[in-house]
Design a protein around this motif. Structure first.
Motif, PDB file in Angstrom:
ATOM      1  N   ALA A  62       0.809  -1.216   0.000  1.00 48.58           N
ATOM      2  CA  ALA A  62       0.000   0.000   0.000  1.00 48.58           C
ATOM      3  C   ALA A  62       0.847   1.273   0.000  1.00 48.58           C
ATOM      4  CB  ALA A  62      -0.940   0.003   1.201  1.00 48.58           C
ATOM      5  N   MET A  63       2.026   1.223   0.614  1.00 53.35           N
ATOM      6  CA  MET A  63       2.820   2.434   0.812  1.00 53.35           C
ATOM      7  C   MET A  63       3.985   2.598  -0.158  1.00 53.35           C
ATOM      8  SD  MET A  63       1.396   4.203   3.176  1.00 53.35           S
ATOM      9  CE  MET A  63       2.699   5.385   3.481  1.00 53.35           C
ATOM     10  N   ALA A  72     -11.610   0.982  10.820  1.00 57.82           N
ATOM     11  CA  ALA A  72     -11.591  -0.437  10.462  1.00 57.82           C
ATOM     12  C   ALA A  72     -10.647  -1.230  11.366  1.00 57.82           C
ATOM     13  CB  ALA A  72     -11.166  -0.611   9.008  1.00 57.82           C
ATOM     14  N   GLU A  73      -9.529  -0.602  11.729  1.00 57.88           N
ATOM     15  CA  GLU A  73      -8.557  -1.293  12.576  1.00 57.88           C
ATOM     16  C   GLU A  73      -7.812  -0.262  13.417  1.00 57.88           C
ATOM     17  OE1 GLU A  73      -5.143  -4.750  12.179  1.00 57.88           O
ATOM     18  OE2 GLU A  73      -6.158  -4.010  10.397  1.00 57.88           O
ATOM     19  N   ASP A  74      -7.816  -0.434  14.730  1.00 49.90           N
ATOM     20  CA  ASP A  74      -7.151   0.497  15.633  1.00 49.90           C
ATOM     21  C   ASP A  74      -5.645   0.257  15.587  1.00 49.90           C
ATOM     22  OD1 ASP A  74      -6.971   2.557  17.512  1.00 49.90           O
ATOM     23  OD2 ASP A  74      -6.957   1.113  19.167  1.00 49.90           O
ATOM     24  N   ARG A  85       0.282  10.833   6.746  1.00 49.17           N
ATOM     25  CA  ARG A  85      -1.040  11.192   6.224  1.00 49.17           C
ATOM     26  C   ARG A  85      -1.515  10.194   5.173  1.00 49.17           C
ATOM     27  NH1 ARG A  85       0.211  17.534   5.901  1.00 49.17           N
ATOM     28  NH2 ARG A  85      -0.297  18.014   8.064  1.00 49.17           N
ATOM     29  N   ILE A  86      -0.616   9.824   4.267  1.00 50.07           N
ATOM     30  CA  ILE A  86      -0.968   8.862   3.218  1.00 50.07           C
ATOM     31  C   ILE A  86      -1.346   7.519   3.841  1.00 50.07           C
ATOM     32  CG2 ILE A  86      -0.044   7.528   1.272  1.00 50.07           C
ATOM     33  CD1 ILE A  86       1.627  10.133   0.641  1.00 50.07           C
ATOM     34  N   PHE A  87      -0.580   7.098   4.841  1.00 50.80           N
ATOM     35  CA  PHE A  87      -0.869   5.843   5.534  1.00 50.80           C
ATOM     36  C   PHE A  87      -2.275   5.888   6.122  1.00 50.80           C
ATOM     37  CE2 PHE A  87      -0.935   2.727   8.861  1.00 50.80           C
ATOM     38  CZ  PHE A  87      -0.082   1.724   8.443  1.00 50.80           C
ATOM     39  N   GLU A  88      -2.597   6.976   6.784  1.00 54.62           N
ATOM     40  CA  GLU A  88      -3.903   7.108   7.437  1.00 54.62           C
ATOM     41  C   GLU A  88      -5.047   7.175   6.428  1.00 54.62           C
ATOM     42  OE1 GLU A  88      -3.362  10.296  10.258  1.00 54.62           O
ATOM     43  OE2 GLU A  88      -2.070   9.046  11.506  1.00 54.62           O
ATOM     44  N   GLU A  89      -4.769   7.644   5.205  1.00 58.43           N
ATOM     45  CA  GLU A  89      -5.781   7.620   4.140  1.00 58.43           C
ATOM     46  C   GLU A  89      -6.033   6.186   3.664  1.00 58.43           C
ATOM     47  OE1 GLU A  89      -4.323  10.142   1.022  1.00 58.43           O
ATOM     48  OE2 GLU A  89      -4.539  11.963   2.239  1.00 58.43           O
TER      49      GLU A  89
END
Length: 155
Positions: A9-10, A63-65, A53-57
């Motif tokens: 994803a990153m 969905a997952e803490d 920020r991108i990770f949090e998007e």
């Protein structure tokens, strides 16, 4: 969420910032540590903020803490990925070899799973009672090295 899912994803966002992944660790209680290094130069605070920020998007806290720390690979930390060796070519490093020997050297090359270290050591020379400076250029497989990290000289 797992390490490969995070990496997939990153990866493009990290590369777009001129960086590469050094490590992704998921600890107890879903504490995620994403460590990156710049392809050339250093990782700055803005890089870490934007990647966070991108990770949090991409990964919703609903969905997952999780908790997230995005940081740069420390200069005082041993290299973890091959790109770090390639980036350090021409720089002064400290290498700890298996068997306990430490060498302060210039990293001359990083190829085929080995590093070439250029250094000078004081050694007894045949025909002389005094030790003399002897230049070395040793190619050492990574399997024979405990760690390599940047050498920081405060002089």
């Amino acid at each position: 969420m797992n390490v490969s899912e995070i990496q997939d994803a990153m990866e493009s966002a990290i590369v777009a910032r001129g960086c590469f992944i050094v490590s992704i660790n998921i600890g107890k209680d879903n504490d995620i540590e994403l460590t990156v290094e710049s392809e050339s130069g250093t990782v700055d605070l803005e890089d870490c903020v934007q990647l966070s920020r991108i990770f949090e998007e991409k990964f919703s806290r609903d969905a997952e803490d999780y908790s997230l720390t995005v940081s740069s690979a420390g200069l005082d930390q041993p290299f973890k990925v091959w790109k770090q060796y390639e980036k350090a070519v021409g720089k002064k490093v400290e290498a700890a070899l298996k068997g306990g020997k430490k060498i302060i050297a210039s990293l001359a090359a990083a190829e085929n799973g080995s590093v070439t270290l250029d250094y000078t050591a004081m050694e007894k020379v045949e025909g002389s009672k005094k030790k003399a400076a002897v230049k070395h250029s040793d190619t050492i497989p990574l399997a024979d090295i405990n760690y390599v990290k940047y050498y920081i000289d405060f002089k």
